[in-house]
Design an enzyme around this catalytic site. Sequence first.
Site, PDB file in Angstrom:
ATOM      1  N   GLY A 246      -8.067  28.493 -14.690  1.00 55.19           N
ATOM      2  CA  GLY A 246      -8.997  29.554 -15.086  1.00 55.19           C
ATOM      3  C   GLY A 246     -10.405  28.989 -15.266  1.00 55.19           C
ATOM      4  N   ASP A 247     -10.476  27.782 -15.799  1.00 56.50           N
ATOM      5  CA  ASP A 247     -11.779  27.143 -15.994  1.00 56.50           C
ATOM      6  C   ASP A 247     -12.395  26.767 -14.644  1.00 56.50           C
ATOM      7  OD1 ASP A 247     -11.065  27.309 -18.701  1.00 56.50           O
ATOM      8  OD2 ASP A 247     -10.063  25.367 -18.581  1.00 56.50           O
TER       9      ASP A 247
HETATM   10  N1  LIG Z   1      -0.558  28.102  -8.931  1.00 57.05           N
HETATM   11  C1  LIG Z   1      -1.704  28.558  -8.413  1.00 57.05           C
HETATM   12  N2  LIG Z   1      -1.886  28.627  -7.077  1.00 57.05           N
HETATM   13  C2  LIG Z   1      -3.020  29.085  -6.537  1.00 57.05           C
HETATM   14  N3  LIG Z   1      -4.067  29.524  -7.269  1.00 57.05           N
HETATM   15  C3  LIG Z   1      -3.956  29.491  -8.602  1.00 57.05           C
HETATM   16  C4  LIG Z   1      -2.769  29.012  -9.250  1.00 57.05           C
HETATM   17  N4  LIG Z   1      -2.951  29.100 -10.577  1.00 57.05           N
HETATM   18  C5  LIG Z   1      -4.181  29.624 -10.758  1.00 57.05           C
HETATM   19  N5  LIG Z   1      -4.802  29.846  -9.580  1.00 57.05           N
HETATM   20  C6  LIG Z   1      -6.124  30.432  -9.368  1.00 57.05           C
HETATM   21  O1  LIG Z   1      -6.915  30.227 -10.523  1.00 57.05           O
HETATM   22  C7  LIG Z   1      -7.230  31.476 -11.147  1.00 57.05           C
HETATM   23  C8  LIG Z   1      -7.138  31.347 -12.643  1.00 57.05           C
HETATM   24  O2  LIG Z   1      -5.823  30.973 -12.996  1.00 57.05           O
HETATM   25  P1  LIG Z   1      -5.072  31.547 -14.276  1.00 57.05           P
HETATM   26  O3  LIG Z   1      -4.963  33.005 -14.194  1.00 57.05           O
HETATM   27  O4  LIG Z   1      -3.832  30.742 -14.425  1.00 57.05           O
HETATM   28  O5  LIG Z   1      -6.111  31.172 -15.422  1.00 57.05           O
HETATM   29  P2  LIG Z   1      -5.864  30.843 -16.946  1.00 57.05           P
HETATM   30  O6  LIG Z   1      -4.598  31.449 -17.441  1.00 57.05           O
HETATM   31  O7  LIG Z   1      -7.127  31.215 -17.616  1.00 57.05           O
HETATM   32  O8  LIG Z   1      -5.740  29.271 -16.934  1.00 57.05           O
HETATM   33  P3  LIG Z   1      -6.388  28.210 -17.939  1.00 57.05           P
HETATM   34  O9  LIG Z   1      -6.751  28.953 -19.195  1.00 57.05           O
HETATM   35  O10 LIG Z   1      -5.329  27.176 -18.143  1.00 57.05           O
HETATM   36  O11 LIG Z   1      -7.566  27.626 -17.271  1.00 57.05           O
HETATM   37  C9  LIG Z   1      -6.250  32.496 -10.576  1.00 57.05           C
HETATM   38  O12 LIG Z   1      -6.847  33.789 -10.570  1.00 57.05           O
HETATM   39  C10 LIG Z   1      -6.031  31.946  -9.172  1.00 57.05           C
HETATM   40  O13 LIG Z   1      -7.055  32.359  -8.308  1.00 57.05           O
HETATM   41 MG   LIG Z   2      -8.212  30.596 -19.156  1.00 57.70          MG
END
Ligand SMILES: Nc1ncnc2c1ncn2[C@@H]1O[C@H](COP(=O)(O)OP(=O)(O)OP(=O)(O)O)[C@@H](O)[C@H]1O
Ligand SMILES: [Mg+2]
Length: 316
Positions: A246-247
């Site tokens: 997400g970051d």
């Molecule tokens: N396993 C994956 N494969 C491909 N793209 C991914 C994957 N995980 C995350 N992404 C990409 O990154 C973006 C953000 O991921 P996610 O929704 O997991 O964020 P998050 O929960 O805020 O993560 P964090 O807080 O740990 O940074 C997703 O919208 C996607 O585009």
């Molecule tokens: Mg996040």
Amino acid sequence: MIVVLSLNTALDRILVVPRFSVGEVFRAERSEVFAGGKGINVARVLRQLDVPVRVVGFLGGLPEPFIRDRLARAGIDQRWVTVDGESRTCVIVVDPISEEQTVLNEPGPHVSPAELDRVRSTLADSTGPGDILCVSGSAPPGVPDELYGDIIRDMQERGVRTLIDASGGALRAGLLAAPWAAAPNVEECASAIGSGEPMELARRLSEHAEHALLTMGAEGLLYAHRGTVRTFRAPRVKTVNAVGSGDALVAGFLAGIEQGMEPADALRLGMACGAVNAGRLEPGIDPAAVRRITQGEGEPGEERFPARPDEMRASW
Ligand SMILES: Nc1ncnc2c1ncn2[C@@H]1O[C@H](COP(=O)(O)OP(=O)(O)OP(=O)(O)O)[C@@H](O)[C@H]1O
Ligand SMILES: [Mg+2]
């Protein structure tokens, strides 16, 4: 200039533990230490994309010299408010067999009202018109939920756009201040504005933020902007450690906006960064791998959904 607020700066220890489970003793196969916290993860990816970045935040205790050194080497401009307490240590257990990650976060040091005032004045001294501020992650104990909202209003008065990526009361307070952009994941968004289907959550998020990014891990994200919600599918990668994706997404999106890209292109850059981050053990990206994705191999697909105006008006 992109400025990142890092209130809950961390030292991240990543342990690789095959077949990890709770209630047993394990020996880690590998152990790595990084400067961490959401804000620092964003700043790291911005530098990997060769975009200048400044970090403002709290730092103290044993992790301080390590984090200062790592950020200096990465070319990140640092404007810390030193706190009496100790910045947190977070443990991320990566299981290469199950491809699951377990995260144990300390709460962080208790910050005093005087330290809070210092971080707000440092932020004012470190931002100017045209800048973008990224406000990411949880705040340490002692920080009221209203702080993010107050900061967003301060920044609006200074001509600074703010992106918020937080959860619960802090995200809710931030959204009430009408930030320029918001990028929570589905659970974080629901914790702030109430549960609902992702499409509905994205619409509601966009009532508060001009650019509403609702992230859904490996599935991709929903982007709501000016009455339209669009689905962006993530590039497929073998997941090693998706913590920080997400970051990475936020960093890529901001880098694209800063470089004058249209929001949809900035999102594609961000999603490539998120995917590349997910495919590595260590936080961050390899710019060549990101380029391979943005230049065609596995480019994320996209579908459009016109937002229905009656649903756009629904609020919590
Ligand atoms: N396993 C994956 N494969 C491909 N793209 C991914 C994957 N995980 C995350 N992404 C990409 O990154 C973006 C953000 O991921 P996610 O929704 O997991 O964020 P998050 O929960 O805020 O993560 P964090 O807080 O740990 O940074 C997703 O919208 C996607 O585009
Ligand atoms: Mg996040």
